[in-house]
Design an enzyme around this catalytic site. Structure first.
Site, PDB file in Angstrom:
ATOM      1  N   PHE A 116       0.838  -1.193   0.000  1.00  0.00           N
ATOM      2  CA  PHE A 116       0.000   0.000   0.000  1.00  0.00           C
ATOM      3  C   PHE A 116       0.883   1.258   0.000  1.00  0.00           C
ATOM      4  O   PHE A 116       1.982   1.266   0.518  1.00  0.00           O
ATOM      5  CB  PHE A 116      -0.974   0.012   1.179  1.00  0.00           C
ATOM      6  CG  PHE A 116      -0.351  -0.120   2.543  1.00  0.00           C
ATOM      7  CD1 PHE A 116       0.337   0.932   3.137  1.00  0.00           C
ATOM      8  CD2 PHE A 116      -0.487  -1.306   3.266  1.00  0.00           C
ATOM      9  CE1 PHE A 116       0.896   0.819   4.394  1.00  0.00           C
ATOM     10  CE2 PHE A 116       0.074  -1.430   4.527  1.00  0.00           C
ATOM     11  CZ  PHE A 116       0.765  -0.365   5.090  1.00  0.00           C
ATOM     12  N   CYS A 117       0.382   2.303  -0.640  1.00  0.00           N
ATOM     13  CA  CYS A 117       1.083   3.587  -0.742  1.00  0.00           C
ATOM     14  C   CYS A 117       2.529   3.392  -1.206  1.00  0.00           C
ATOM     15  O   CYS A 117       3.466   3.904  -0.597  1.00  0.00           O
ATOM     16  CB  CYS A 117       1.042   4.329   0.599  1.00  0.00           C
ATOM     17  SG  CYS A 117       1.435   6.097   0.472  1.00  0.00           S
ATOM     18  N   ASP A 118       2.689   2.662  -2.289  1.00  0.00           N
ATOM     19  CA  ASP A 118       4.033   2.366  -2.778  1.00  0.00           C
ATOM     20  C   ASP A 118       4.679   3.620  -3.365  1.00  0.00           C
ATOM     21  O   ASP A 118       3.995   4.522  -3.852  1.00  0.00           O
ATOM     22  CB  ASP A 118       3.945   1.283  -3.855  1.00  0.00           C
ATOM     23  CG  ASP A 118       5.298   0.740  -4.265  1.00  0.00           C
ATOM     24  OD1 ASP A 118       6.244   0.855  -3.463  1.00  0.00           O
ATOM     25  OD2 ASP A 118       5.405   0.208  -5.382  1.00  0.00           O
TER      26      ASP A 118
END
Length: 253
Positions: free
Chosen positions: A133-135
């Site tokens: 997530f939120c890379d």
């Protein structure tokens, strides 16, 4: 004026929650500041999520289930908050275009955290981890296999009443100190599903830092890491106010 030798560490207000670092934007106009804090369970999203159709309805539904959704000023994607997650933010004023300082500010934050983790024999590197997530390019990750253990984002604001090229840069790190990757990923995926998005995240693309330690060191790890980070902040100088102009590479988030 000589460059400051250390960050002034500010305490987050008790009711600030996952947006605690936004209190740094005003004082950072005068001196480099930092904040370490923890937040109650919830989700944090950038403003692009708030613009999606049905966001207000989904936000109310998640809040009713004990998982409030907060909208932050910085970019990136959806991130969970809650027990076992440490947050670290740095903010300071710069002269020049934000684009000329963005990358080095990310690298400065990542180096500070990497130095603190080295005390626990945890080696990290800066990289994207697809499926987390939120890379972004300025994650911190551990190898074999690559797993994200820190995510980052930043925001810039012009300083009122000062020269037009004076800005505050705030950079934030979400540190997965002692948490459940499956639960965090499921929470992020639940929001994407509720908003009708097709994006999904994979739990095995992130790792809790305490899982990398011997069992007897795990219970006290979050407090020990926070203490090490505070010590690093006392000894690591902020970045210079003005950096040489470089060819812009764009923001990672």
């Amino acid at each position: 004026m000589p460059d400051p030798v250390a960050y002034r560490q500010l305490d987050a207000p008790p009711d600030a929650g996952p947006l605690a670092d936004e209190i740094l934007l005003a004082p950072a106009a005068h001196e480099p500041v930092a904040c370490l804090w923890r937040a109650p369970p919830g989700l944090v999203v950038p403003r692009t999520y708030a613009a999606r159709a049905g966001f207000a309805r989904v936000q109310a539904s998640f809040a009713a289930r004990g998982c409030p959704i907060h909208v932050r000023q910085s970019g990136g994607g959806v991130v969970p908050q809650g027990p076992g997650i440490l947050n670290l933010s740095l903010a300071q004023a710069f002269t020049g275009r934000p684009l000329d300082h963005s990358e080095i500010l990310y690298r400065h934050l990542c180096a500070l955290i990497s130095d603190a983790l080295a005390a626990f024999d945890i080696e990290t590197r800066t990289q994207a981890v697809e499926g987390s997530f939120c890379d972004g390019r300025y994650n911190l990750a551990v190898p074999a296999p690559d797993r994200k253990i820190v995510g980052t984002a930043q925001v810039w604001r012009r300083i009122p009443g000062q020269a037009p090229d004076r800005h505050v840069g705030l950079v934030h790190a979400l540190i997965l100190a002692q948490c459940d990757p499956v639960e965090l990923t499921a929470r992020a995926n639940a929001l994407e599903t509720a908003l009708g998005a097709t994006r999904r995240y994979e739990a095995d693309r992130i790792a809790s830092l305490d899982s990398l330690l011997p069992p007897d060191q795990r219970p006290a790890f979050p407090d020990a890491l926070e203490a090490r980070l505070r010590e690093t902040l006392r000894t690591r100088p902020p970045l210079p106010d003005a950096m040489p102009v470089r060819t812009p590479t764009g923001y990672s988030k």
